[in-house]
Scaffold this motif. Structure first.
Motif, PDB file in Angstrom:
ATOM      1  N   GLY A 167       0.795  -1.219   0.000  1.00 48.68           N
ATOM      2  CA  GLY A 167       0.000   0.000   0.000  1.00 48.68           C
ATOM      3  C   GLY A 167       0.827   1.269   0.000  1.00 48.68           C
ATOM      4  O   GLY A 167       0.288   2.371  -0.009  1.00 48.68           O
ATOM      5  N   THR A 196       2.862   6.888   2.634  1.00 46.17           N
ATOM      6  CA  THR A 196       1.926   6.016   3.340  1.00 46.17           C
ATOM      7  C   THR A 196       1.141   6.861   4.328  1.00 46.17           C
ATOM      8  O   THR A 196       1.274   8.081   4.385  1.00 46.17           O
ATOM      9  CB  THR A 196       2.657   4.922   4.135  1.00 46.17           C
ATOM     10  OG1 THR A 196       3.386   5.538   5.217  1.00 46.17           O
ATOM     11  CG2 THR A 196       3.620   4.151   3.258  1.00 46.17           C
ATOM     12  N   GLN A 197       0.328   6.189   5.144  1.00 46.76           N
ATOM     13  CA  GLN A 197      -0.380   6.903   6.209  1.00 46.76           C
ATOM     14  C   GLN A 197       0.583   7.385   7.282  1.00 46.76           C
ATOM     15  O   GLN A 197       0.235   8.208   8.112  1.00 46.76           O
ATOM     16  CB  GLN A 197      -1.460   6.015   6.833  1.00 46.76           C
ATOM     17  CG  GLN A 197      -0.953   4.761   7.525  1.00 46.76           C
ATOM     18  CD  GLN A 197      -0.930   3.585   6.595  1.00 46.76           C
ATOM     19  OE1 GLN A 197      -0.602   3.715   5.430  1.00 46.76           O
ATOM     20  NE2 GLN A 197      -1.281   2.418   7.111  1.00 46.76           N
ATOM     21  N   PRO A 204     -11.842   5.016   2.737  1.00 45.60           N
ATOM     22  CA  PRO A 204     -11.111   4.570   3.928  1.00 45.60           C
ATOM     23  C   PRO A 204     -10.668   5.760   4.765  1.00 45.60           C
ATOM     24  O   PRO A 204     -10.423   6.835   4.250  1.00 45.60           O
ATOM     25  CB  PRO A 204      -9.902   3.826   3.334  1.00 45.60           C
ATOM     26  CG  PRO A 204      -9.730   4.388   1.960  1.00 45.60           C
ATOM     27  CD  PRO A 204     -11.113   4.737   1.486  1.00 45.60           C
ATOM     28  N   TYR A 216      -5.736   6.760   2.799  1.00 41.02           N
ATOM     29  CA  TYR A 216      -4.523   6.253   2.183  1.00 41.02           C
ATOM     30  C   TYR A 216      -4.793   4.841   1.687  1.00 41.02           C
ATOM     31  O   TYR A 216      -5.796   4.225   2.055  1.00 41.02           O
ATOM     32  CB  TYR A 216      -3.353   6.257   3.174  1.00 41.02           C
ATOM     33  CG  TYR A 216      -2.982   7.619   3.692  1.00 41.02           C
ATOM     34  CD1 TYR A 216      -2.167   8.460   2.956  1.00 41.02           C
ATOM     35  CD2 TYR A 216      -3.460   8.062   4.911  1.00 41.02           C
ATOM     36  CE1 TYR A 216      -1.820   9.718   3.423  1.00 41.02           C
ATOM     37  CE2 TYR A 216      -3.116   9.328   5.385  1.00 41.02           C
ATOM     38  CZ  TYR A 216      -2.301  10.146   4.645  1.00 41.02           C
ATOM     39  OH  TYR A 216      -1.964  11.384   5.099  1.00 41.02           O
ATOM     40  N   HIS A 217      -3.892   4.322   0.872  1.00 41.94           N
ATOM     41  CA  HIS A 217      -4.081   2.969   0.362  1.00 41.94           C
ATOM     42  C   HIS A 217      -4.012   1.954   1.496  1.00 41.94           C
ATOM     43  O   HIS A 217      -3.076   1.956   2.286  1.00 41.94           O
ATOM     44  CB  HIS A 217      -3.008   2.648  -0.672  1.00 41.94           C
ATOM     45  CG  HIS A 217      -3.094   3.496  -1.901  1.00 41.94           C
ATOM     46  ND1 HIS A 217      -4.219   3.524  -2.695  1.00 41.94           N
ATOM     47  CD2 HIS A 217      -2.203   4.340  -2.481  1.00 41.94           C
ATOM     48  CE1 HIS A 217      -4.014   4.347  -3.711  1.00 41.94           C
ATOM     49  NE2 HIS A 217      -2.804   4.859  -3.601  1.00 41.94           N
ATOM     50  N   GLN A 218      -5.004   1.083   1.532  1.00 42.49           N
ATOM     51  CA  GLN A 218      -5.025   0.028   2.535  1.00 42.49           C
ATOM     52  C   GLN A 218      -4.848  -1.350   1.913  1.00 42.49           C
ATOM     53  O   GLN A 218      -4.996  -2.364   2.583  1.00 42.49           O
ATOM     54  CB  GLN A 218      -6.335   0.102   3.328  1.00 42.49           C
ATOM     55  CG  GLN A 218      -6.478   1.420   4.084  1.00 42.49           C
ATOM     56  CD  GLN A 218      -7.743   1.487   4.910  1.00 42.49           C
ATOM     57  OE1 GLN A 218      -8.652   0.694   4.727  1.00 42.49           O
ATOM     58  NE2 GLN A 218      -7.803   2.432   5.838  1.00 42.49           N
ATOM     59  N   THR A 219      -4.536  -1.359   0.628  1.00 41.29           N
ATOM     60  CA  THR A 219      -4.251  -2.602  -0.081  1.00 41.29           C
ATOM     61  C   THR A 219      -3.210  -2.329  -1.162  1.00 41.29           C
ATOM     62  O   THR A 219      -2.727  -1.199  -1.284  1.00 41.29           O
ATOM     63  CB  THR A 219      -5.542  -3.181  -0.692  1.00 41.29           C
ATOM     64  OG1 THR A 219      -5.275  -4.484  -1.235  1.00 41.29           O
ATOM     65  CG2 THR A 219      -6.078  -2.283  -1.782  1.00 41.29           C
ATOM     66  N   ASP A 221      -5.131   1.609  -6.279  1.00 40.93           N
ATOM     67  CA  ASP A 221      -4.986   0.343  -5.564  1.00 40.93           C
ATOM     68  C   ASP A 221      -6.014  -0.696  -6.013  1.00 40.93           C
ATOM     69  O   ASP A 221      -6.911  -0.409  -6.814  1.00 40.93           O
ATOM     70  CB  ASP A 221      -5.025   0.557  -4.045  1.00 40.93           C
ATOM     71  CG  ASP A 221      -6.375   1.052  -3.529  1.00 40.93           C
ATOM     72  OD1 ASP A 221      -7.419   0.662  -4.077  1.00 40.93           O
ATOM     73  OD2 ASP A 221      -6.384   1.832  -2.558  1.00 40.93           O
TER      74      ASP A 221
END
Length: 305
Positions: free
Chosen positions: A221, A238-239, A268, A272-275, A296
């Protein structure tokens, strides 16, 4: 700039990056793996063994090419828009005339083609393959110019540098990116990170418009940014963003794009991307402003600026 995304739902969406909303949808019917744009034309490579060209002004299909015998993994317009190249699981590349829709010639290889790109002058095509090889082709004759195997696993992406096209960026399932000399296909440098994992066979990496940086997304992610000259990983998006500013390129999450459909899942939190990140694109701007888009596997697109 217009942002395009392709989906397994068989559509290509054009996004308004300012508002974060989809402006229009181009429909093809079958999952689309790769997409490219030239002027008002949009090309989509599909799992139904075909390639489609839409006219953005009318949102209608202008051309439907059905020459491949298996899934089409990659598509790219030539710099002048007169031709396009496609790469397929059937181990061929096909050159198409975009005005007539005619198949010009077929280039045959010994391995599935996952990625393609035109050189800046449009005379040469680079292709990335399942066997870890990169091949150069003469579009005028259809002959293979050169071949090398810089990776230990399949190549998922290949792009000519915007700085004179003297380098080629490759990304692979061996979790490495390489910068190759476009004349010899020999590796100049290797870009990697301890947390970088390539998620898909068609995961795309790309150069910044000035060729000084490279961006790629990871199965974790995270979106990674490297310097092309030093090979150093410049930023990990990232987060867990660091607040300290670095001289040069810096990004923070600007917006997450989503569809307006009622069945679209909630964004989400945090956004941020979680995958796994499947693909990245880097757009030029004015006054030093730039944007990176990352998509993503859940169908979300992050805009970083």
């Amino acid at each position: 700039p217009v942002l395009l995304s392709a989906s397994s739902d068989g559509s290509v969406k054009m996004w308004d990056t300012a508002s974060g909303r989809a402006k229009s949808t181009l429909r093809g019917g079958q999952p689309i793996i790769d997409v490219d744009v030239y002027d008002n034309l949009v090309a989509g490579a599909s799992t139904d063994r075909s390639v489609r060209i839409w006219d953005m002004r009318t949102e209608r299909i202008k051309f439907h090419g059905t020459g491949h015998s298996n899934k089409v993994h990659a598509v790219r317009f030539s710099p002048d828009g007169r031709h396009m190249i496609t790469g397929s699981t059937d181990r061929t590349l096909k050159l198409w005339d975009t005005l007539s829709g005619r198949e010009v010639r077929t280039l045959r290889s010994s391995s599935t083609c996952n990625a393609v790109d035109f050189s800046g002058e449009g005379a040469t095509v680079v292709s990335g393959h399942q066997d870890g090889s990169v091949r150069l082709w003469d579009i005028g004759t259809g002959a293979k110019i050169d071949e090398s195997k810089p990776h230990a696993n399949q190549v998922t992406s290949c792009r000519f540098s915007p700085r004179g096209g003297m380098q080629i960026l490759t990304c692979s399932r061996d979790n490495k990116l390489k910068l190759l000399d476009a004349r010899t296909l020999q590796a100049i440098s290797t870009l990697s990170h301890e947390s970088f994992r390539v998620a898909q066979n068609w995961s795309r990496a790309t150069f910044s418009p000035d060729g000084q940086y490279v961006v790629a997304g990871s199965a974790t992610g995270t979106v990674h940014v490297w310097e092309t000259i030093t090979g150093r990983c410049r930023q990990n998006l990232t987060q867990h963003q660091v607040s300290a500013k670095k001289k040069g390129v810096n990004f923070s999450c600007h917006k997450l794009l989503r569809d307006d459909r009622s069945d679209c899942p909630a964004l989400p939190q945090p956004p941020y991307h979680q995958t796994a990140v499947s693909s990245c694109a880097w757009a030029p701007g004015t006054g030093g402003w730039q944007q990176v888009a990352s998509c993503d596997k859940n169908g979300y697109i992050n805009m970083w600026d």
